[in-house]
Design a protein around this motif. Structure first.
Motif, PDB file in Angstrom:
ATOM      1  N   ASP A 174      -8.510   1.522  -5.144  1.00 40.53           N
ATOM      2  CA  ASP A 174      -7.769   2.749  -5.442  1.00 40.53           C
ATOM      3  C   ASP A 174      -6.333   2.763  -4.954  1.00 40.53           C
ATOM      4  O   ASP A 174      -5.565   3.636  -5.351  1.00 40.53           O
ATOM      5  CB  ASP A 174      -8.501   3.953  -4.815  1.00 40.53           C
ATOM      6  CG  ASP A 174      -8.739   3.758  -3.330  1.00 40.53           C
ATOM      7  OD1 ASP A 174      -8.755   4.745  -2.571  1.00 40.53           O
ATOM      8  OD2 ASP A 174      -8.938   2.590  -2.900  1.00 40.53           O
ATOM      9  N   THR A 175      -5.956   1.841  -4.057  1.00 46.32           N
ATOM     10  CA  THR A 175      -4.632   1.946  -3.441  1.00 46.32           C
ATOM     11  C   THR A 175      -3.628   1.005  -4.087  1.00 46.32           C
ATOM     12  O   THR A 175      -3.978   0.039  -4.749  1.00 46.32           O
ATOM     13  CB  THR A 175      -4.713   1.685  -1.930  1.00 46.32           C
ATOM     14  OG1 THR A 175      -5.634   0.625  -1.680  1.00 46.32           O
ATOM     15  CG2 THR A 175      -5.186   2.935  -1.212  1.00 46.32           C
ATOM     16  N   PRO A 231      -2.933   5.703   3.012  1.00 43.86           N
ATOM     17  CA  PRO A 231      -4.159   4.899   3.123  1.00 43.86           C
ATOM     18  C   PRO A 231      -4.616   4.832   4.565  1.00 43.86           C
ATOM     19  O   PRO A 231      -3.792   4.796   5.482  1.00 43.86           O
ATOM     20  CB  PRO A 231      -3.715   3.513   2.639  1.00 43.86           C
ATOM     21  CG  PRO A 231      -2.475   3.736   1.871  1.00 43.86           C
ATOM     22  CD  PRO A 231      -1.823   4.943   2.422  1.00 43.86           C
ATOM     23  N   THR A 278     -11.261   0.816   4.702  1.00 41.39           N
ATOM     24  CA  THR A 278     -10.752   0.551   3.359  1.00 41.39           C
ATOM     25  C   THR A 278     -11.807  -0.137   2.502  1.00 41.39           C
ATOM     26  O   THR A 278     -12.092   0.276   1.374  1.00 41.39           O
ATOM     27  CB  THR A 278      -9.509  -0.339   3.432  1.00 41.39           C
ATOM     28  OG1 THR A 278      -8.599   0.204   4.380  1.00 41.39           O
ATOM     29  CG2 THR A 278      -8.846  -0.475   2.083  1.00 41.39           C
ATOM     30  N   ARG A 327      -4.721  10.415  -2.630  1.00 42.41           N
ATOM     31  CA  ARG A 327      -5.020   9.258  -1.792  1.00 42.41           C
ATOM     32  C   ARG A 327      -5.456   8.067  -2.622  1.00 42.41           C
ATOM     33  O   ARG A 327      -5.580   6.962  -2.107  1.00 42.41           O
ATOM     34  CB  ARG A 327      -6.163   9.598  -0.825  1.00 42.41           C
ATOM     35  CG  ARG A 327      -5.725  10.350   0.385  1.00 42.41           C
ATOM     36  CD  ARG A 327      -6.892  10.658   1.291  1.00 42.41           C
ATOM     37  NE  ARG A 327      -6.571  11.832   2.066  1.00 42.41           N
ATOM     38  CZ  ARG A 327      -7.452  12.707   2.540  1.00 42.41           C
ATOM     39  NH1 ARG A 327      -8.746  12.545   2.297  1.00 42.41           N
ATOM     40  NH2 ARG A 327      -7.068  13.734   3.244  1.00 42.41           N
ATOM     41  N   HIS A 328      -5.770   8.288  -3.889  1.00 37.52           N
ATOM     42  CA  HIS A 328      -6.388   7.216  -4.677  1.00 37.52           C
ATOM     43  C   HIS A 328      -5.606   6.982  -5.959  1.00 37.52           C
ATOM     44  O   HIS A 328      -6.134   7.193  -7.064  1.00 37.52           O
ATOM     45  CB  HIS A 328      -7.837   7.586  -5.005  1.00 37.52           C
ATOM     46  CG  HIS A 328      -8.560   8.149  -3.823  1.00 37.52           C
ATOM     47  ND1 HIS A 328      -9.020   7.338  -2.798  1.00 37.52           N
ATOM     48  CD2 HIS A 328      -8.884   9.413  -3.491  1.00 37.52           C
ATOM     49  CE1 HIS A 328      -9.602   8.105  -1.881  1.00 37.52           C
ATOM     50  NE2 HIS A 328      -9.533   9.360  -2.268  1.00 37.52           N
ATOM     51  N   MET A 358       0.826  -1.213   0.000  1.00 38.49           N
ATOM     52  CA  MET A 358       0.000   0.000   0.000  1.00 38.49           C
ATOM     53  C   MET A 358       0.854   1.254   0.000  1.00 38.49           C
ATOM     54  O   MET A 358       0.459   2.285  -0.531  1.00 38.49           O
ATOM     55  CB  MET A 358      -0.880   0.043   1.247  1.00 38.49           C
ATOM     56  CG  MET A 358      -2.084  -0.819   1.209  1.00 38.49           C
ATOM     57  SD  MET A 358      -2.963  -0.546   2.773  1.00 38.49           S
ATOM     58  CE  MET A 358      -4.438  -1.482   2.456  1.00 38.49           C
TER      59      MET A 358
END
Lengths: 848, 214
Positions: free
Chosen positions: A520-521, A211, A285, A544-545, A115
């Motif tokens: 998204d991560t 994340p 998450t 963040r994505h 991540m």
């Protein structure tokens, strides 16, 4: 013209993705056969943690089935009282220490580097060592169970019941020694995960772009650093009391059974949040991904996680509302215990808002999350009820509490864990599980759970105490117990179906498409299953994505478009980042496979087994052998040829290998280890003050056993040594390396002088630790200070040796700063000892 | 009424026979009611939020403030404010003069009940007059036990090295059951205490007779 990374066949330009993969596999690939025991790679070690944890889960679950059979009807004798007592003690202990925390740490170890955009965790050999300690400690504990010698005093081991007088025999020792051994793994993983999160993030991943699961694990890891040491201290003290007769918890000799309770619950309450917060991070998450929108209130959730972490350290007395603590204190802890529901409620409503404003789908992870919500909210509400003191006076130590704790632990950890497994298994295995079996497993588990534990609140309200192996008819407990037992089997079938589904899918599941949940991560960009090195090149991120912004990121990474895109140099490396901004600061080089972690863990196991059998000389020998292996391990570090010797030419502009700078993972690891040690020491000082003020038969001697100058002299000697180390670090920073070795030897000499002073005091003072808690505390203090002083001296001497070998110097100036942290700690604890154990008693005696 | 009969039992906290247990049971019913409403409400919200409609945006801040801060904040404040007095019956307040002081000494796995003012010792039995508070002092000679008579009030541990005190009162004559409530070893499950509450005159008569008996 050849460029540094050019292939041997002289072909121009950087290699393509396939050739790059082969290059990385040569450096990072995992061996098979016996050599697989030397693997340090985080993905493998993490999966080992999780599989082992699930095995312990099944074992502990079988114990609970045994208990439910016994309790199904009144007056039964399916098993006798002793067996039942071992069963419930082992069930709780195994679930808490051998399943919940290790499995979550395993999940974190697996997911976080991926991540965060890193190739591995920062201390790979430590991860491996942690796993072996966990496995061997767990096996030692289960050996006790198999031999009919399992601990039988309850998983919180209250004294005096767990002392040698009332629990003779090795049962409680299996707990104290076996579980403390396992806690090494927990501490190691906690420190490693915290440092990894702070120092190995992708370029541009500032704290506010991390994340949310990384935030949850950062808070959890810091809680582990401060929360486990009180228990480690308590376990050491109790084992000393049991094995050597030192008085700590015996009220007839100046000790206090309540000291155990305080130390245990100082750990015990943060422990349950250590279990819940990772699960909460997983829920955040999953909710975001399966609703296909960013988490609502990211900052709110971060603040909630942090405040839960802090608050949880101020609640422990709510486990002790019936021991006669003053009303005002009880009121404070009641209010605080209720207040901790607020950050949890914020997270719950963040999740609801995310779902409500997103596009959620009912797939297996979301099924389990719905089950989580329904269950955990109920558990949280009964928790608020229990925080109300008068009500707790009625239901404390009844099955109402048993119901509550299973609601929050199973609802708050197990259900999110199953959701997370269904969510991330396509990443780990490249396959999807079976939706049908998943649904069956969920419904059986959920209905079975509710049937078992909902009625148990009622059982508790009707007065059934905890930990009773049987009960009489006519109490009104007959039918509720039967219902609980029957539904317990339903739940067991559900759990079995779920585990079967998860196990079988590895062979028979249909192949998963890339990023099947459209997450998204970054962890979804490492391949399914992931490569051993995660990323062929380390991408920068600015949101963040990352995968929602750049869906083609995976192929660009594999093509080597980003940082550290080559492995031909043979080094395992990842980017070291600034803890706040995420900007790269250095290149961290990591050790490869090694047998030393396994060796050290085996020797420690030998020591533990010898301690259990009370063969103390063999135990000492094993401890010395372990120390030798650990020192060898620390020798093969940084600028040592086995780590990363020589110059590195193919680094990104402006970055150096971390061991050539003044900062690196080891500095942070040492800092956090000393923080944990400080928590242990602070618990000890707390215990000293507690006994002095409150213990029933506390009798300090008329004449203080320690000379008034011992502690200040030792403090002075250690300060001198530390000052020398700081000075030589400063000189290295200015490019001066003369007298390096000499200064290190001088520092060692100062430390030796300090140890000599302490040793003389220990030998000379007429201490009787078996006769009074006062003397036991002083004796423990002196041994503690002596051991740490000796360690500081040893490390200084080793640094001097490394200077001689050329592993430390101007070209590798990093390590003295790490050792200086340990020295500073030794200075600190000795100085505090002077105040708390030297000056304070004189002041108190003067007033009395 | 079926519910009420389901609440009864010798060790039931829901069948109070004394002021302490009664006050606590009352708060329990309120807490239970609120808990049911909140849990049903939150679960319903989650299920509603899971409907696969098209994107619905807006009002995110209201969820966080209303559900995350206000809901628990108000509920907790109310509980603390209205419920705080429920515990007052258990504390042996300094100004209160008890009818009796009774020493309950726990050991594995029996209760030794002593009436110090009357030089009387009972085993596994405690008697008290109805309608007046008595002060019970708990102690232990071996491990931690817990003194608990659920129909009369909350529990108090018996800890080696300490003497702790609680106030106990029965409002009706009868036979009540107590049970050790802290795991104390192999005999923990069978460590009952019989508590007999008698009308004041009956109690005085019993006391006089018991003291005379050898």
């Amino acid at each position: 013209m050849s460029s540094p990374g050019q292939l041997a066949d002289g072909s121009g330009g950087p290699p393509d993705a396939a050739a790059l993969h082969a290059e990385f596999e040569r450096v990072w690939g995992n061996p098979r056969g016996w050599r697989a025991l030397t693997i340090v790679n985080h993905s493998v070690v993490a999966l080992r943690f999780m599989v082992t944890g699930l095995v312990f889960f099944v074992l502990a679950g079988l114990l609970s089935m045994l208990m439910r059979v016994q309790l199904a009807r009144p007056g039964q004798q399916v098993i006798d009282a002793e067996t039942y007592n071992q069963a419930f003690t082992a069930h709780g202990t195994m679930m808490m220490f051998l399943f919940a925390v290790p499995v979550l740490q395993g999940a974190a170890a697996y997911l976080l580097p991926k991540m965060l955009g890193a190739r591995d965790l920062v201390f790979p050999r430590l991860s491996a060592f942690g796993y072996w300690c966990y496995l061997f400690g767990g096996l030692i504990f289960c050996a006790g169970l198999a031999l009919g010698l399992a601990p039988n005093a309850g998983w919180f081991m209250y004294t005096p019941l767990s002392s040698d007088v009332h629990s003779p025999g090795p049962n409680s020792d299996f707990w104290l020694i076996g579980i403390t051994f396992v806690e090494i793994a927990t501490m190691a993983a906690g420190i490693e995960i915290a440092v990894s999160i702070l120092r190995t993030r992708a370029d541009g991943m500032a704290l506010h772009r991390m994340p949310i699961f990384a935030w949850a694990m950062l808070v959890t890891s810091m809680m582990i650093v401060f929360g486990f040491p009180p228990l480690i201290l308590a376990s050491i003290l109790l084992e000393l009391e049991r094995a050597a007769g030192w008085a700590f918890f015996d009220p007839t000799r100046g000790g206090d059974p309540l000291l155990w309770q305080h130390l245990f619950w100082l750990f015990g309450h943060p422990e349950v949040y250590i279990i819940f917060l990772p699960a909460a991070g997983m829920v955040s998450t999953l909710v975001s991904v399966h609703a296909q929108r960013p988490l609502v209130g990211y900052s709110w959730v971060v603040v909630s996680l942090i405040s839960t972490g802090f608050l949880s350290f101020g609640l422990w007395v709510h486990h002790m509302f019936t021991v006669g603590i003053p009303a005002l204190a009880q009121g404070f802890f009641a209010a605080a215990s209720m207040a901790v529901a607020i950050p949890t409620a914020v997270q719950v409503f963040a999740w609801i808002a995310t779902l409500a404003t997103g596009r959620p789908r009912w797939n297996p992870p979301m099924l389990w999350l719905a089950g989580f919500l329904a269950t955990f909210v109920l558990g949280g509400l009964t928790g608020v009820m229990l925080a109300f003191v008068p009500f707790d006076w009625q239901v404390h130590d009844t099955h109402f509490v048993v119901a509550h704790l299973h609601y929050v632990l199973i609802g708050g950890m197990l259900f999110p864990l199953f959701a997370a497994l269904y969510h991330w298994l396509p990443l780990a295995s490249g396959r999807m599980a079976s939706p049908r079996l998943a649904r069956l497993g969920f419904w059986l588990s959920f209905v079975g759970f509710q049937g078992t534990f909902l009625v148990m609140h009622w059982t508790g309200l009707l007065g059934m105490p905890r930990r009773v192996w049987t009960y009489d008819s006519g109490m009104g407990w007959d039918w509720p117990n039967l219902v609980s037992s029957v539904f317990g089997f339903v739940m067991a079938f559900g759990v079995a179906a779920t585990l079967l589904d998860l196990a079988l899918h590895w062979r028979f599941g249909r192949k998963a498409e890339p990023n099947p949940w459209h997450a998204d991560t970054l962890e979804w960009a490492v391949g399914q299953p992931p490569t051993s090195y995660n990323f062929a090149s380390l991408p920068p991120i600015d949101s963040r994505h990352p995968l929602w912004e750049q869906p083609q990121l995976q192929s660009a990474i594999a093509a080597g478009d980003f940082e550290l895109p080559r492995a031909a140099h043979g080094r395992r490396e990842t980017l070291g980042s600034d803890p706040v901004s995420g900007r790269p600061r250095e290149v961290i080089h990591l050790p490869g496979n090694s047998v030393l972690p396994l060796l050290a863990a085996l020797l420690l196991s030998a020591m533990c087994i010898a301690l259990l059998a009370r063969f103390y000389w063999p135990a000492l020998a094993a401890a010395c052998a372990t120390t030798v292996v650990l020192l060898r391990w620390s020798w093969e570090n940084c600028a040592h040829p086995k780590a990363a010797a020589g110059e590195a030419f193919d680094l990104p502009k402006g970055l150096a290998l971390h061991s050539r700078t003044f900062d690196g993972p080891g500095l942070w690891g040492m800092g956090l280890t000393m923080a944990a040690n400080a928590a242990l020491y602070a618990s000890f000082v707390f215990g000293w003050c507690f006994l002095w003020l409150v213990a029933p038969a506390w009798t300090p001697p008329a004449k203080a056993p320690l000379d008034v100058w011992t502690l200040p002299a030792a403090t002075g000697a250690f300060i001198a040594g530390w000052a020398l180390l700081r000075q030589l670090s400063g000189r290295l920073q200015h490019g001066v390396d003369q007298g390096l070795g000499l200064r290190l030897l001088a520092a060692a000499a100062c430390g030796a002088a300090g140890c000599a002073v302490l040793g003389k005091a220990l030998a000379g003072a007429t201490l009787a630790p078996t006769r009074s808690a006062h003397d036991a505390m002083l004796a423990f203090l002196l041994v503690y200070l002596l051991l740490h002083g000796a360690l500081a001296v040893l490390l200084a001497l080793l640094q001097a040796a490394r200077v001689r070998h050329g592993h430390v110097g101007l070209q590798a100036p990093y390590e003295p700063g790490v050792v200086a942290i340990l020295w500073l700690f030794v200075v600190g604890v000795t100085a505090v000892a002077w105040v708390a154990f030297g000056l304070l008693p004189t002041a108190l005696a003067g007033q009395g | 009424m079926l519910l009420l009969s389901g609440c009864s039992g010798p060790l039931s906290t829901l069948d109070p026979a004394g002021p302490s247990a009664a006050a606590i049971a009352q708060v329990l019913w309120w807490m239970l009611g609120v808990a049911v409403v909140v849990s049903v409400g939150v679960i319903a919200l989650w299920l509603w939020a899971m409907r696969p409609d098209a994107q619905r945006r807006g009002h995110e801040r209201r969820w966080l403030v209303g559900g995350g801060l206000l809901l628990p904040g108000v509920a907790i404040a109310a509980l603390l404010f209205f419920g705080a007095s429920a515990g007052r019956h258990q504390w042996p307040w300094p100004g209160e003069t008890p009818a009796l002081v009774i020493d309950v000494n726990a050991r594995q796995w029996h209760w030794r009940v002593r009436y110090p003012e009357h030089d009387l010792v009972l085993q596994d039995e405690l008697r008290l007059p109805v309608g007046r508070a008595v002060h019970v002092r708990t102690s232990s000679d071996d491990v931690i036990h817990s003194f608990w008579v659920p129909r009369l009030g909350g529990k108090l541990d018996a800890i080696p090295g300490r003497t702790l005190m609680l106030s106990l009162q029965a409002d009706r004559p009868g036979r009540y059951l107590g049970q050790c409530a802290e795991f104390c070893g192999i005999g923990h499950a069978r460590m009952p205490l019989v508590v007999i509450a008698m009308a004041p005159d009956d109690f005085d008569a019993w006391l006089a007779a018991a003291r005379r008996a050898p």
